[in-house]
Structure formats: C-alpha cells, structure tokens
Enzyme design. Structure first.
Site, PDB file in Angstrom:
ATOM      1  N   ALA A  84       0.838  -1.202   0.000  1.00 43.85           N
ATOM      2  CA  ALA A  84       0.000   0.000   0.000  1.00 43.85           C
ATOM      3  C   ALA A  84       0.868   1.246   0.000  1.00 43.85           C
ATOM      4  O   ALA A  84       1.971   1.262   0.546  1.00 43.85           O
ATOM      5  CB  ALA A  84      -0.918   0.017   1.212  1.00 43.85           C
ATOM      6  N   GLU A 117      -2.258 -11.409  -5.781  1.00 45.50           N
ATOM      7  CA  GLU A 117      -3.650 -11.354  -6.177  1.00 45.50           C
ATOM      8  C   GLU A 117      -4.090  -9.902  -6.112  1.00 45.50           C
ATOM      9  O   GLU A 117      -3.667  -9.161  -5.218  1.00 45.50           O
ATOM     10  CB  GLU A 117      -4.553 -12.171  -5.242  1.00 45.50           C
ATOM     11  CG  GLU A 117      -4.368 -13.668  -5.316  1.00 45.50           C
ATOM     12  CD  GLU A 117      -3.329 -14.186  -4.337  1.00 45.50           C
ATOM     13  OE1 GLU A 117      -2.929 -15.349  -4.472  1.00 45.50           O
ATOM     14  OE2 GLU A 117      -2.904 -13.427  -3.448  1.00 45.50           O
ATOM     15  N   ASN A 122      -9.734  -2.961  -8.840  1.00 45.46           N
ATOM     16  CA  ASN A 122      -8.643  -2.081  -8.436  1.00 45.46           C
ATOM     17  C   ASN A 122      -7.827  -1.709  -9.674  1.00 45.46           C
ATOM     18  O   ASN A 122      -6.706  -2.178  -9.887  1.00 45.46           O
ATOM     19  CB  ASN A 122      -7.774  -2.765  -7.377  1.00 45.46           C
ATOM     20  CG  ASN A 122      -6.813  -1.815  -6.709  1.00 45.46           C
ATOM     21  OD1 ASN A 122      -6.552  -0.719  -7.201  1.00 45.46           O
ATOM     22  ND2 ASN A 122      -6.268  -2.246  -5.577  1.00 45.46           N
ATOM     23  N   TYR A 129       0.806  -2.784 -11.762  1.00 39.41           N
ATOM     24  CA  TYR A 129       1.385  -4.122 -11.877  1.00 39.41           C
ATOM     25  C   TYR A 129       1.698  -4.468 -13.333  1.00 39.41           C
ATOM     26  O   TYR A 129       2.768  -5.006 -13.637  1.00 39.41           O
ATOM     27  CB  TYR A 129       0.456  -5.183 -11.282  1.00 39.41           C
ATOM     28  CG  TYR A 129       0.211  -5.029  -9.803  1.00 39.41           C
ATOM     29  CD1 TYR A 129       1.215  -4.624  -8.934  1.00 39.41           C
ATOM     30  CD2 TYR A 129      -1.041  -5.289  -9.262  1.00 39.41           C
ATOM     31  CE1 TYR A 129       0.989  -4.484  -7.581  1.00 39.41           C
ATOM     32  CE2 TYR A 129      -1.286  -5.158  -7.902  1.00 39.41           C
ATOM     33  CZ  TYR A 129      -0.270  -4.758  -7.063  1.00 39.41           C
ATOM     34  OH  TYR A 129      -0.504  -4.619  -5.728  1.00 39.41           O
TER      35      TYR A 129
END
Length: 161
Positions: A84, A117, A122, A129
């Site tokens: 995060a 995952e 999101n 990613y």
C-alpha cells in the site's frame, strides 16, 4: 518553471527511508490500510505476519509513513501479501519504487518469481502491476469480500525475476 513529473516523483522517492516493519509501525500501517482499502486487513493480520517472520518493509518520509509491503516466501516463489501507498503519496512513483524493493527482497530470499492477487475493480493497482511487468496467470473465484456480502474474484499475477 517546474520539474517534469517524473523528476518530481524521483525527488520524492529519493528522500524516503526503507526499513524493516516493526511493531511500533503498526499504528501508521493500519491507518493507511484502513484509508486505502475498502476491505482492509485487520491489525491482527499484521501482528500475525510479523510474528510469522514474513518480510515486512516500510517507506518513511521523515516521520510519516509513505507505504509498506509484506512478502512471504513459498519454496522458490515470493507471495506479495499486501502492499500500500499512503493516499496522499499515490501517483508519485512510490508504488513502482515499492515493487522494485519487493523484487529485490524476493531475489534476496532466493525466489524466482513474485505472485500476487489483485481485485479486478482495483484498476489503479492493475495498471501499476501490468506496467511493472506482472502478467495475469489465472483467476480465483469468490476470493475477496465485496459489498453487501458479495464476493469478488482475484486476478492472479506473476512477475518473473
């Protein structure tokens, strides 16, 4: 005249300090977790992860926590359990910087790849990613809790080190 966004982001990353997560970090970690995720980890999840010896790291900007990640090694694969960036620090290159640290940590643990995952909803994380080089390798049905008692699938992604 202001610096280009990439230079400004790099300046912001340069002043960060990277350190192992310790129990004293958990109030700040948990505050970010609750602020950025619709279904956050519990404080107990973090306590258990530290007690289990998972690789847990923080990024601080002075006294303020900018981000963190937790990584678990399973044979020759590292599993990114949680990552995060503080809401106020998003969009400044810190997510990519954390992924650089994740990759370095995983290599140091002897991993050949990093697995994670992510929720299909999101979109910001998916974009980060994918741009980093993670590739979708599968889906897990009903993996995440969602609104109104529903469940959301997870996209499983891998980055080969």
């Amino acid at each position: 005249m202001s610096a280009p966004a990439s230079a400004a982001a790099q300046d912001g990353v340069d002043r960060l300090t990277y350190a192992p997560m310790v129990m004293a970090d958990l109030d700040a970690v948990f505050a970010i977790e609750q602020a950025v995720y619709p279904h956050p980890w519990t404080r107990g999840n973090f306590v258990d992860s530290l007690a289990s010896g998972y690789s847990a790291w923080t990024l601080h900007d002075g006294d303020a926590l900018a981000g963190y990640f937790l990584l678990m090694l399973a044979v020759d694969e590292a599993h990114l359990l949680n990552v995060a960036v503080a809401g106020a620090r998003q969009g400044q290159g810190i997510g990519r910087y954390l992924l650089d640290k994740v990759a370095a940590c995983a290599r140091g643990l002897g991993a050949e790849s990093v697995l994670l995952e992510v929720r299909p909803s999101n979109l910001r994380a998916l974009d980060v990613y994918r741009r980093y080089g993670f590739a979708e390798i599968g889906r897990r049905k009903n993996y995440y809790p969602a609104h109104n008692g529903q469940r959301e699938e997870a996209i499983v992604m891998r980055f080969v080190l």
